[in-house]
Design a protein around this motif. Structure first.
Motif, PDB file in Angstrom:
ATOM      1  N   PHE A 238      25.988  40.547  -7.516  1.00 54.62           N
ATOM      2  CA  PHE A 238      26.056  41.664  -6.589  1.00 54.62           C
ATOM      3  C   PHE A 238      27.490  41.827  -6.113  1.00 54.62           C
ATOM      4  O   PHE A 238      28.275  40.866  -6.103  1.00 54.62           O
ATOM      5  CB  PHE A 238      25.132  41.416  -5.395  1.00 54.62           C
ATOM      6  CG  PHE A 238      23.675  41.383  -5.756  1.00 54.62           C
ATOM      7  CD1 PHE A 238      22.914  42.544  -5.731  1.00 54.62           C
ATOM      8  CD2 PHE A 238      23.051  40.190  -6.128  1.00 54.62           C
ATOM      9  CE1 PHE A 238      21.570  42.519  -6.060  1.00 54.62           C
ATOM     10  CE2 PHE A 238      21.704  40.160  -6.458  1.00 54.62           C
ATOM     11  CZ  PHE A 238      20.961  41.336  -6.425  1.00 54.62           C
ATOM     12  N   ASP A 241      29.819  39.095  -4.206  1.00 59.50           N
ATOM     13  CA  ASP A 241      29.374  37.723  -4.444  1.00 59.50           C
ATOM     14  C   ASP A 241      30.543  36.806  -4.806  1.00 59.50           C
ATOM     15  O   ASP A 241      31.505  37.228  -5.468  1.00 59.50           O
ATOM     16  CB  ASP A 241      28.353  37.683  -5.579  1.00 59.50           C
ATOM     17  CG  ASP A 241      26.930  37.916  -5.101  1.00 59.50           C
ATOM     18  OD1 ASP A 241      26.731  38.035  -3.878  1.00 59.50           O
ATOM     19  OD2 ASP A 241      26.022  37.970  -5.946  1.00 59.50           O
ATOM     20  N   SER A 262      25.397  37.517  -1.508  1.00 56.74           N
ATOM     21  CA  SER A 262      23.952  37.727  -1.611  1.00 56.74           C
ATOM     22  C   SER A 262      23.160  36.536  -1.091  1.00 56.74           C
ATOM     23  O   SER A 262      21.933  36.584  -1.017  1.00 56.74           O
ATOM     24  CB  SER A 262      23.553  38.033  -3.056  1.00 56.74           C
ATOM     25  OG  SER A 262      23.966  36.997  -3.927  1.00 56.74           O
TER      26      SER A 262
END
Length: 341
Positions: A238, A241, A262
């Protein structure tokens, strides 16, 4: 008992220094209070045999030895020694001869020799890294960012350079520090961060930027080579991250990689030979910004810098998966978890 490092007011954070927590047989966590006040002791390393704990002061650029005075209290032992910019990791030699500090800010790798009492006695800066991916004067130079070290059973030392995508191999020379032996080049932009050695001899390296685990192995001649790059997760990364810590289960069958952003714990299955791994599952860490975690006695403990807590999970010995959270204890901006005994 477990020592907790932290970020403090000099980083606009909520920690106060080095703390202590306990965990019982049911996974319940209890705060034992502040062991010693210190400025951003963001990483800790215990002496292998003595009641001494070493801590880097990340903002101040120093390393300090602390002596255990009671079960959960520490006091400074000797003076602080200068390191480099943003010193983010310290590790102790298993024989108690030295500690190594690595500096994210300026890439320095520094060895400090110890005496028989565990006191720091001398300081040696290692050779600076050279970016293997640099392509001449028109290519924008990338800063070296030394991020961690790992002691090997044969006496050699590995250091990870997150900025130059290198794992460097060193030998220790008493009285002069670290001597460069060779290095392993990882893909450009991967960002090797932390390392753990499997009993098979494979070293697994998590990469902060590319969210992968690199496997490196020493060939019969003693030269390490990159043998695999595996995604940390069964799911896609994501935005925002960043991989954090990597740890192994005691039997070496599973690897655990924390992902900030995340807020996931990625579990990977290690092959029977210990030479490779594959993503198995992701679980929520139950807090914000899991900077560090510890696998101990069937439990997974996660330090959340953002939500100011440590959380415990029960590990299933068969599947390797965490179950919980079981318990949570508040502590300011925790950055590392280190067993005290």
């Amino acid at each position: 008992m477990i020592w907790t490092g932290s970020y403090t007011a000099d980083r606009n954070a909520k920690g106060e220094g080095i703390g202590a927590i306990s965990i019982d047989g049911q996974g319940n966590l209890t705060s034992l209070g502040l062991a010693v006040s210190a400025d951003s002791p963001s990483f800790l390393a215990p002496h292998p045999t003595l009641p001494i704990l070493y801590a880097v002061a990340e903002e101040a650029g120093t390393v300090q030895a602390y002596r255990r005075t009671t079960v959960a209290e520490l006091e400074p032992f000797g003076k602080p020694w200068p390191t480099g910019e943003a010193t983010c990791h310290v590790a102790a030699d298993p024989q108690g001869r030295f500690i190594i500090a690595t500096c994210w800010g300026d890439g320095q790798v520094i060895l400090f020799e110890l005496d028989d009492d565990g006191a720091i006695t001398s300081r040696f800066s290692a050779e600076a890294a050279v970016d293997p991916h640099h392509n001449g004067p028109t290519d924008q130079p990338r800063p070296s960012r030394a991020h961690s070290s790992l002691m090997l059973p044969d006496g050699r030392i590995l250091t990870a350079d997150l900025g130059n995508d290198l794992v460097r191999v060193w030998t220790y020379q008493p009285g002069s520090g670290l001597q460069a032996d060779h290095h392993v080049v990882l893909p450009k932009g991967s960002g090797p961060r932390h390392m753990v050695r499997h009993s098979s001899g494979t070293v697994f390296v998590d990469t902060e930027y590319s969210l992968e685990v690199a496997a490196i192995r020493s060939e019969p001649q003693g030269v390490f080579e990159l043998t695999a790059m595996v995604p940390v997760s069964v799911n896609k990364p994501f935005d925002g991250d960043a991989a954090a810590e990597i740890a192994l289960s005691p039997d070496g069958r599973f690897a655990y990689v924390g992902v900030r952003g995340s807020n996931r714990m990625c579990i990977l299955k290690v092959s029977a030979e210990g030479t490779s791994l594959e993503p198995l599952a992701d679980v929520s860490t139950g807090g914000d910004w899991p900077r560090h975690h510890l696998v101990r006695d069937g439990w997974l403990l996660v330090a959340h810098e953002g939500s100011n807590d440590v959380v415990s999970y029960k590990l299933d010995p068969a599947s390797g998966l965490p179950d919980g959270p079981v318990s949570r204890v508040e502590t300011g901006s925790p950055s590392v978890l280190v067993p005290a005994s």
